[in-house]
Design a protein around this motif. Sequence first.
Motif, PDB file in Angstrom:
ATOM      1  N   SER A 124       0.831  -1.206   0.000  1.00 29.45           N
ATOM      2  CA  SER A 124       0.000   0.000   0.000  1.00 29.45           C
ATOM      3  C   SER A 124       0.867   1.258   0.000  1.00 29.45           C
ATOM      4  N   ALA A 125       1.971   1.237   0.735  1.00 30.83           N
ATOM      5  CA  ALA A 125       2.878   2.390   0.743  1.00 30.83           C
ATOM      6  C   ALA A 125       3.522   2.580  -0.630  1.00 30.83           C
ATOM      7  N   ILE A 126       3.849   1.486  -1.299  1.00 29.93           N
ATOM      8  CA  ILE A 126       4.439   1.580  -2.642  1.00 29.93           C
ATOM      9  C   ILE A 126       3.424   2.151  -3.626  1.00 29.93           C
ATOM     10  N   VAL A 127       2.167   1.705  -3.531  1.00 28.46           N
ATOM     11  CA  VAL A 127       1.111   2.245  -4.402  1.00 28.46           C
ATOM     12  C   VAL A 127       0.920   3.734  -4.119  1.00 28.46           C
ATOM     13  N   GLY A 128       0.973   4.120  -2.847  1.00 27.52           N
ATOM     14  CA  GLY A 128       0.867   5.539  -2.500  1.00 27.52           C
ATOM     15  C   GLY A 128       2.004   6.351  -3.086  1.00 27.52           C
ATOM     16  N   ALA A 129       3.212   5.793  -3.078  1.00 26.78           N
ATOM     17  CA  ALA A 129       4.355   6.494  -3.665  1.00 26.78           C
ATOM     18  C   ALA A 129       4.168   6.662  -5.173  1.00 26.78           C
ATOM     19  N   VAL A 130       3.554   5.659  -5.814  1.00 23.73           N
ATOM     20  CA  VAL A 130       3.263   5.768  -7.252  1.00 23.73           C
ATOM     21  C   VAL A 130       2.241   6.878  -7.491  1.00 23.73           C
ATOM     22  N   HIS A 131       1.234   6.969  -6.633  1.00 23.69           N
ATOM     23  CA  HIS A 131       0.238   8.047  -6.767  1.00 23.69           C
ATOM     24  C   HIS A 131       0.906   9.413  -6.628  1.00 23.69           C
ATOM     25  N   ILE A 132       1.840   9.530  -5.696  1.00 27.43           N
ATOM     26  CA  ILE A 132       2.546  10.809  -5.533  1.00 27.43           C
ATOM     27  C   ILE A 132       3.335  11.131  -6.795  1.00 27.43           C
ATOM     28  N   ARG A 133       4.022  10.144  -7.324  1.00 27.50           N
ATOM     29  CA  ARG A 133       4.843  10.363  -8.524  1.00 27.50           C
ATOM     30  C   ARG A 133       3.977  10.774  -9.723  1.00 27.50           C
ATOM     31  N   VAL A 134       2.885  10.042  -9.934  1.00 28.62           N
ATOM     32  CA  VAL A 134       1.996  10.349 -11.064  1.00 28.62           C
ATOM     33  C   VAL A 134       1.351  11.718 -10.872  1.00 28.62           C
ATOM     34  N   GLY A 135       0.932  11.999  -9.639  1.00 26.34           N
ATOM     35  CA  GLY A 135       0.306  13.297  -9.368  1.00 26.34           C
ATOM     36  C   GLY A 135       1.246  14.453  -9.620  1.00 26.34           C
ATOM     37  N   ASN A 136       2.510  14.283  -9.248  1.00 25.14           N
ATOM     38  CA  ASN A 136       3.488  15.348  -9.499  1.00 25.14           C
ATOM     39  C   ASN A 136       3.775  15.517 -10.986  1.00 25.14           C
ATOM     40  N   GLN A 137       3.833  14.406 -11.719  1.00 26.44           N
ATOM     41  CA  GLN A 137       4.105  14.500 -13.145  1.00 26.44           C
ATOM     42  C   GLN A 137       2.948  15.151 -13.899  1.00 26.44           C
ATOM     43  N   GLN A 138       1.716  14.904 -13.462  1.00 24.36           N
ATOM     44  CA  GLN A 138       0.544  15.443 -14.143  1.00 24.36           C
ATOM     45  C   GLN A 138       0.060  16.749 -13.516  1.00 24.36           C
ATOM     46  N   HIS A 139       0.777  17.236 -12.527  1.00 19.43           N
ATOM     47  CA  HIS A 139       0.394  18.446 -11.799  1.00 19.43           C
ATOM     48  C   HIS A 139      -1.022  18.318 -11.241  1.00 19.43           C
ATOM     49  N   ASN A 140      -1.313  17.144 -10.696  1.00 20.35           N
ATOM     50  CA  ASN A 140      -2.625  16.834 -10.146  1.00 20.35           C
ATOM     51  C   ASN A 140      -2.480  16.766  -8.622  1.00 20.35           C
ATOM     52  N   SER A 141      -2.897  17.828  -7.946  1.00 23.70           N
ATOM     53  CA  SER A 141      -2.706  17.885  -6.495  1.00 23.70           C
ATOM     54  C   SER A 141      -3.589  16.882  -5.754  1.00 23.70           C
ATOM     55  N   MET A 142      -4.738  16.507  -6.326  1.00 22.11           N
ATOM     56  CA  MET A 142      -5.619  15.523  -5.676  1.00 22.11           C
ATOM     57  C   MET A 142      -4.951  14.150  -5.648  1.00 22.11           C
ATOM     58  N   GLU A 143      -4.313  13.785  -6.742  1.00 19.20           N
ATOM     59  CA  GLU A 143      -3.619  12.496  -6.812  1.00 19.20           C
ATOM     60  C   GLU A 143      -2.428  12.473  -5.854  1.00 19.20           C
ATOM     61  N   THR A 144      -1.705  13.580  -5.795  1.00 21.55           N
ATOM     62  CA  THR A 144      -0.569  13.683  -4.886  1.00 21.55           C
ATOM     63  C   THR A 144      -1.025  13.569  -3.441  1.00 21.55           C
ATOM     64  N   LYS A 145      -2.113  14.248  -3.096  1.00 25.19           N
ATOM     65  CA  LYS A 145      -2.644  14.201  -1.726  1.00 25.19           C
ATOM     66  C   LYS A 145      -3.106  12.784  -1.378  1.00 25.19           C
ATOM     67  N   LYS A 146      -3.732  12.106  -2.340  1.00 28.37           N
ATOM     68  CA  LYS A 146      -4.161  10.726  -2.122  1.00 28.37           C
ATOM     69  C   LYS A 146      -2.952   9.837  -1.831  1.00 28.37           C
ATOM     70  N   GLY A 147      -1.877  10.013  -2.571  1.00 29.92           N
ATOM     71  CA  GLY A 147      -0.662   9.238  -2.353  1.00 29.92           C
ATOM     72  C   GLY A 147      -0.026   9.529  -1.005  1.00 29.92           C
ATOM     73  N   GLN A 148      -0.011  10.798  -0.618  1.00 30.66           N
ATOM     74  CA  GLN A 148       0.555  11.156   0.687  1.00 30.66           C
ATOM     75  C   GLN A 148      -0.245  10.517   1.818  1.00 30.66           C
ATOM     76  N   THR A 149      -1.565  10.511   1.680  1.00 34.13           N
ATOM     77  CA  THR A 149      -2.416   9.893   2.689  1.00 34.13           C
ATOM     78  C   THR A 149      -2.172   8.389   2.764  1.00 34.13           C
ATOM     79  N   MET A 150      -2.035   7.748   1.611  1.00 35.21           N
ATOM     80  CA  MET A 150      -1.789   6.303   1.588  1.00 35.21           C
ATOM     81  C   MET A 150      -0.449   5.953   2.229  1.00 35.21           C
ATOM     82  N   VAL A 151       0.590   6.698   1.901  1.00 36.23           N
ATOM     83  CA  VAL A 151       1.913   6.420   2.455  1.00 36.23           C
ATOM     84  C   VAL A 151       1.910   6.639   3.966  1.00 36.23           C
ATOM     85  N   THR A 152       1.324   7.736   4.416  1.00 39.86           N
ATOM     86  CA  THR A 152       1.290   8.038   5.844  1.00 39.86           C
ATOM     87  C   THR A 152       0.523   6.983   6.621  1.00 39.86           C
ATOM     88  N   SER A 153      -0.660   6.619   6.139  1.00 36.12           N
ATOM     89  CA  SER A 153      -1.464   5.634   6.855  1.00 36.12           C
ATOM     90  C   SER A 153      -0.807   4.254   6.826  1.00 36.12           C
TER      91      SER A 153
END
Length: 107
Positions: A55-84
């Motif tokens: 789950s942490a690895i998937v969250g890190a992927v969400h952060i990476r994709v969100g940053n590449q697409q300039h999508n703050s919602m995706e980045t926030k979702k990834g940060q939440t997944m990694v933290t939890s």
Amino acid sequence: MQVTQQVVQLAAEGGIDGITDGIKPDWAVFGAIGTKAKIIVGVVMAGAVLFLLGSAIVGAVHIRVGNQQHNSMETKKGQTMVTSSLLGLFTVASMSTLFGIVYGFGI
């Protein structure tokens, strides 16, 4: 310095049991449960740890994709997944200690 000497001494003896004994959970008052129960608890905890690491690895992927697409919602979702996931990993790893403390307070 002393720890290094102990590790060197254990390595010279050729046995890894002395090193891994410090990693195994101390069952304390729950030591009376059977060997099969300890194995089952260990397998469940290992499964939970693997799931949370995934789950942490998937969250890190969400952060990476969100940053590449300039999508703050995706980045926030990834940060939440990694933290939890990391919080869950800490909780699962310290579960035997937490149970021992709670049992000790109950006495």
